[in-house]
Write a protein that holds these residues in place. Structure first.
Motif, PDB file in Angstrom:
ATOM      1  N   ILE A   1       7.955  32.088  23.873  1.00 36.04           N
ATOM      2  CA  ILE A   1       7.629  33.500  24.120  1.00 36.04           C
ATOM      3  C   ILE A   1       8.806  34.256  24.732  1.00 36.04           C
ATOM      4  N   TYR A   2       9.959  33.569  24.881  1.00 37.97           N
ATOM      5  CA  TYR A   2      11.106  34.199  25.522  1.00 37.97           C
ATOM      6  C   TYR A   2      12.289  34.422  24.586  1.00 37.97           C
ATOM      7  N   ASN A   3      12.378  33.661  23.497  1.00 37.48           N
ATOM      8  CA  ASN A   3      13.563  33.696  22.653  1.00 37.48           C
ATOM      9  C   ASN A   3      13.213  33.921  21.184  1.00 37.48           C
ATOM     10  N   ASP A   4      14.117  34.619  20.488  1.00 39.71           N
ATOM     11  CA  ASP A   4      14.026  34.811  19.044  1.00 39.71           C
ATOM     12  C   ASP A   4      14.864  33.752  18.338  1.00 39.71           C
ATOM     13  N   TYR A   5      14.468  33.419  17.113  1.00 40.51           N
ATOM     14  CA  TYR A   5      15.222  32.484  16.288  1.00 40.51           C
ATOM     15  C   TYR A   5      15.379  33.095  14.896  1.00 40.51           C
ATOM     16  N   PRO A   6      16.574  33.042  14.327  1.00 44.41           N
ATOM     17  CA  PRO A   6      16.817  33.677  13.025  1.00 44.41           C
ATOM     18  C   PRO A   6      15.845  33.193  11.949  1.00 44.41           C
ATOM     19  N   GLY A   7      15.227  34.130  11.268  1.00 40.74           N
ATOM     20  CA  GLY A   7      14.351  33.794  10.162  1.00 40.74           C
ATOM     21  C   GLY A   7      13.016  33.207  10.549  1.00 40.74           C
ATOM     22  N   LEU A   8      12.663  33.251  11.855  1.00 39.19           N
ATOM     23  CA  LEU A   8      11.425  32.619  12.313  1.00 39.19           C
ATOM     24  C   LEU A   8      10.564  33.618  13.082  1.00 39.19           C
ATOM     25  N   ASN A   9       9.331  33.787  12.658  1.00 38.96           N
ATOM     26  CA  ASN A   9       8.351  34.545  13.440  1.00 38.96           C
ATOM     27  C   ASN A   9       7.631  33.575  14.366  1.00 38.96           C
ATOM     28  N   ASN A  10       7.767  33.775  15.661  1.00 33.52           N
ATOM     29  CA  ASN A  10       7.136  32.887  16.635  1.00 33.52           C
ATOM     30  C   ASN A  10       6.200  33.689  17.540  1.00 33.52           C
ATOM     31  N   LEU A  11       5.766  33.074  18.642  1.00 28.10           N
ATOM     32  CA  LEU A  11       4.843  33.773  19.541  1.00 28.10           C
ATOM     33  C   LEU A  11       5.494  35.000  20.171  1.00 28.10           C
ATOM     34  N   LYS A  12       6.797  34.935  20.417  1.00 26.27           N
ATOM     35  CA  LYS A  12       7.478  36.128  20.935  1.00 26.27           C
ATOM     36  C   LYS A  12       7.386  37.267  19.925  1.00 26.27           C
ATOM     37  N   THR A  13       7.531  36.955  18.650  1.00 26.57           N
ATOM     38  CA  THR A  13       7.419  37.980  17.620  1.00 26.57           C
ATOM     39  C   THR A  13       6.039  38.625  17.655  1.00 26.57           C
ATOM     40  N   ILE A  14       5.007  37.792  17.807  1.00 24.53           N
ATOM     41  CA  ILE A  14       3.633  38.312  17.881  1.00 24.53           C
ATOM     42  C   ILE A  14       3.484  39.223  19.100  1.00 24.53           C
TER      43      ILE A  14
END
Length: 340
Positions: free
Chosen positions: A72-85
Motif C-alpha cells: 500500500i506504499y509503493n508503485d511497481y511498473p505495469g502492476l495494479n496493486n492495493l496502493k493503486t486501488i
C-alpha cells in the motif's frame, strides 16, 4: 529490554546447509529480507543444494509477487496493486490480479468471522498510526500520538460496504474517497499459505513469524520444531511446538512499536478504541490455514480471552495467550503440540 530492528528492503539471500546424522540428505535454509519488510526463511531436507536452491527461489518468487500486489506504499511498473486501488478511491474501479480479489474476499470473511476485530478496510486509521510511529522512530524526542479527532474522523471511513469487488470484471472500487485498505494483519499469513500450497512436501516456510509446514521434514515423518518467542525478550523460547502440516502464527506487542512519554505504543490497533490493544503481550495460534491463523492471532490479541476462546474453537484453531503480567493461558488442545 525490547528492541526494534529495522530491516532494509534490499535483497539479502543466504543459503546454509547442515548434514543430518546417519542420513544422506542435508537440511538447507534460505533467508530473504525483501518480502513484507520482515525476515523470511525457507527450509527443507533435500538431496542437494542446487535442487533446494531452485525450489526455494520458486517459493520466494511467489512471495515477492504477493508482497508487490499487497503493498500500500509503493508503485511497481505495469502492476495494479492495493496502493493503486487506494489511490483511485472515489475515482473509479481498478482492474487487478485475481489474487487481490481472492485476498480481499477472504479479508471480508475474516472481518465477519472475528466480529469486526480484524478490519482490512481500516487503513485510514492505521495510516495515522503508521505516520506517527515512523515520525516517532525518526525523532524519538518529539514522538507523539496521532491526533484523537483525526482518529475519530478516519474511523468514520472503514465500512466494507464501500469496497465493491466485481469478480466478473476483475475490478475493485472504493466508493468512499476517504477509505483506505490495509491488509497488514493478514497478508503475511495469507501469502505464506498460498506459497505452502504451491511448495513441495516437507518444506517449512516462515514469513516474519508466520510459519507453515508442508509435511514432515524427512521420509521418516520427523516433525519440524517451531519456537515461540518470549515477548519480554528472553533468550529462551516460551515453548517449542511440533509441526508437520499446520500454520503457527504469533502476534505480539514487541514486534513493531514506538515510545511516547515513556509508554510503548505497538502496532496492533483495537477497532473499538482506535488505540493499541492492551490485554496481552502475545498470542500464538495453531491452525490448518495460515491466512486464517494470521487473522485469528490479531483478533485474539484484541478480544477478551473468553470471546477469543469461543472464536478459536469455532475455527478449529488452538491458541496461547500471554498477558501483560506474563501469565499464560491455553485452549484445551494447545498442549498437544508442545514438544516434550
Amino acid at each position: 529490554m525490547r528492541r526494534c530492528i529495522a530491516i532494509g528492503l534490499a535483497l539479502c539471500l543466504l543459503f546454509t546447509g547442515c548434514a543430518l546424522p546417519g542420513k544422506g540428505k542435508q537440511q538447507y535454509q534460505a533467508t530473504y529480507l525483501d518480502v513484507f519488510d520482515t525476515v523470511t526463511s525457507i527450509s527443507a531436507v533435500t538431496d542437494g543444494e542446487e535442487i533446494f536452491r531452485q525450489q526455494a527461489e520458486g517459493i520466494h518468487g511467489l512471495l515477492l509477487r504477493y508482497h508487490q500486489l499487497f503493498d500500500i506504499y509503493n508503485d511497481y511498473p505495469g502492476l495494479n496493486n492495493l496502493k493503486t486501488i487506494n489511490d483511485h478511491a472515489g475515482i473509479g474501479p481498478v482492474k487487478v490480479d485475481g489474487e487481490i480479489l481472492h485476498l480481499l474476499n477472504d479479508c471480508r470473511d475474516y472481518y465477519e468471522r472475528t466480529n469486526h476485530a480484524v478490519n482490512a478496510a481500516m487503513g485510514s486509521v492505521l495510516r495515522l498510526w503508521h505516520e506517527a510511529r515512523t515520525a516517532g522512530l525518526d525523532d524519538p524526542a518529539h514522538a507523539a500520538l496521532p491526533d484523537a479527532a483525526a482518529l475519530q474522523k478516519a474511523a468514520a471511513h472503514t465500512d466494507w460496504a464501500a469496497v465493491e469487488i466485481d469478480e466478473g470484471a476483475g475490478t475493485v472500487y472504493i466508493t468512499d474517497p476517504e477509505l483506505r485498505l490495509d491488509v497488514g494483519a493478514v497478508a503475511k499469513g495469507w501469502s505464506a499459505q498460498r506459497a505452502a500450497e504451491a511448495a513441495p512436501r516437507g518444506f517449512l516456510i516462515s514469513v516474519g513469524g508466520n510459519v507453515c509446514a508442508t509435511g514432515p521434514k524427512d521420509d521418516d515423518g520427523t516433525p519440524w520444531v517451531v519456537g515461540i518467542t518470549d515477548p519480554d525478550g528472553g533468550s529462551e523460547y516460551l515453548h517449542t511446538l511440533y509441526d508437520t502440516d499446520r500454520a503457527i502464527v504469533t502476534s505480539g506487542d514487541y514486534q513493531r512499536y514506538y515510545v511516547v512519554d515513556g509508554e510503548i505504543y505497538h502496532h496492533i490497533i483495537d477497532p473499538a478504541t482506535l488505540y493499541p490493544a492492551r490485554r496481552f503481550c502475545s498470542v500464538t495460534v495453531i491452525c490448518r490455514d495460515s491466512g486464517l491463523a494470521d487473522a485469528l492471532s490479531t483478533a485474539l490479541f484484541v478480544l477478551p480471552q473468553a470471546e477469543g476462546e469461543t472464536l478459536a474453537e469455532s475455527c478449529g484453531a488452538e491458541a496461547m495467550w500471554v498477558d501483560l503480567e506474563g501469565n499464560r493461558f491455553y485452549t484445551p488442545g494447545f498442549q498437544n503440540w508442545i514438544c516434550g
